[in-house]
Write an enzyme that holds these catalytic residues in place. Sequence first.
Site, PDB file in Angstrom:
ATOM      1  N   GLU A 170       0.800  -1.223   0.000  1.00 60.59           N
ATOM      2  CA  GLU A 170       0.000   0.000   0.000  1.00 60.59           C
ATOM      3  C   GLU A 170       0.833   1.275   0.000  1.00 60.59           C
ATOM      4  OE1 GLU A 170      -2.620  -0.390   3.371  1.00 60.59           O
ATOM      5  OE2 GLU A 170      -3.737  -2.020   2.489  1.00 60.59           O
ATOM      6  N   GLU A 353      -5.467  -8.553   1.104  1.00 57.04           N
ATOM      7  CA  GLU A 353      -6.082  -8.173   2.388  1.00 57.04           C
ATOM      8  C   GLU A 353      -7.548  -7.900   2.175  1.00 57.04           C
ATOM      9  OE1 GLU A 353      -4.383  -4.870   4.582  1.00 57.04           O
ATOM     10  OE2 GLU A 353      -2.353  -5.583   4.179  1.00 57.04           O
TER      11      GLU A 353
HETATM   12  O1  IFM Z   1      -4.022  -2.903   9.388  1.00 51.21           O
HETATM   13  C1  IFM Z   1      -3.977  -2.401   8.098  1.00 51.21           C
HETATM   14  C2  IFM Z   1      -2.821  -3.000   7.317  1.00 51.21           C
HETATM   15  O2  IFM Z   1      -1.604  -2.778   7.957  1.00 51.21           O
HETATM   16  C3  IFM Z   1      -2.744  -2.409   5.944  1.00 51.21           C
HETATM   17  N1  IFM Z   1      -4.011  -2.471   5.270  1.00 51.21           N
HETATM   18  C4  IFM Z   1      -5.173  -2.026   5.987  1.00 51.21           C
HETATM   19  C5  IFM Z   1      -5.245  -2.688   7.349  1.00 51.21           C
HETATM   20  C6  IFM Z   1      -6.494  -2.213   8.105  1.00 51.21           C
HETATM   21  O3  IFM Z   1      -6.471  -0.841   8.286  1.00 51.21           O
END
Ligand code: IFM
Length: 449
Positions: A170, A353
Amino acid sequence: MTKITLADTSPLLQPDFVFGVATAAFQIEGAADSRLPTIWDTFCAQPGRIRDGSDGLVACDHVNRWQEDIELIASLGVDAYRFSVSWARVLHQDGSVNQQGMDFYLQLLDALQARNIKAFVTLYHWDLPEHIQQQGGWLNRDTAWLFQQYADQVSRAFGDKVYSYATLNEPFCSAYLSYEAGIHAPGVQNRRQGRQVAHHLLLAHGLAMQVLQRNCPSAKNGIVLNFSPCYPASPSAADQRAAAMADAYHNQWYLQPLLQGRYPELLNELPESDQPDIELGDMALIAQPLDYLGVNYYTRTVFAANEAGWFRDVQPVQPPLTDMGWEIFPQGLTEILTSLHQKYSLPPVYITENGAAMPDLLRDNWVQDSERVRYFQQHLQAVEQAIVEGVPVQGYFAWSLMDNFEWAEGYAKRFGIVYVDYSTQQRVLKDSGLALQQLFRYKQERAKR
Ligand code: IFM
């Protein structure tokens, strides 16, 4: 316990589809005394930065409890585990290898291999060593080459133990949230700096891809981006334009350079003083071929035009919301995947994710998180739908294996499918963990038939 059910013909139940769970170093590891300080340690020490005033010094104490955690992961029936390496743990300040730190990950990788679990390794999940920040951090172009060296050292040490590398997690967060919104470390609010940091991160990615493809040609090497599809607040032309601009600024800004070697046209609408310095050859370096694209998805965002002809996000969004205040909007996942598929020639995609923070309560060693079970059910179906529409999705990772340090929110927000009692470090599988376990094991059993 509510179940997660998929049709028997679901593409997600095919043997090659990868199910996994994900974590990140700073959020779970703790053991801060055996690594260098990072920008997040500095940030946490500044009053008011973290909602509950906490830090990552102990977190889930994973460095000391990794064996228990690996057993937990294996018990879920996952095909893969996604975790990140802490740059500050594996290298010393002079850039040499910290063997003790490297060994921590090597034993983790061996344990995964012994259990037939694929390792998806992220090289950078936001925890830049503080001494590099002192030299300008991601604002300094040289950091991209330091990252390349780090990627080289890690990938040489890990050899063929790794199934897949992601260079960055990200970059939107490390650039926009950290340098424009100022809510992540190092907490800067400056648009030009945000755009410059984004460019240097993408450059770092391209440089690291070169060494990964050289050192680990049989690994799947790529990057993880987060996407929040942008919707107009109203059908008006102004709001539609605002949503398109927001999409270019927040989403395509990171993907288009990777796949097409250029930034969105919106770059030219920024005042010159906000535009990043881009050197000759940078865009070609950034656009290295990707073995896969990791997509992180949580929610959508809604935008309206503002007086300056720019965009502003509109709150509140429609309930139901998660504990983060994020709208639960599963069709956004299908829509972002299909729209990316239409816009680009995508490499294979992994949902790296997806998950939800919920106000979980531990009662009698039991966490009844039926809202989260529903969230997973709906989002898995959204992935299914995207595959039916032709998007090459090859895997899905739940965020997160366990409750952990949720950045500026501290420990108050729980994303885990495993509950962590921070006072004892006890781990308890939530109902969502049990539901995913049942699904993952079912898929693995079917593959054996
Ligand atoms: O916890 C975070 C993660 O580190 C990166 N993506 C989003 C998640 C939730 O906010």
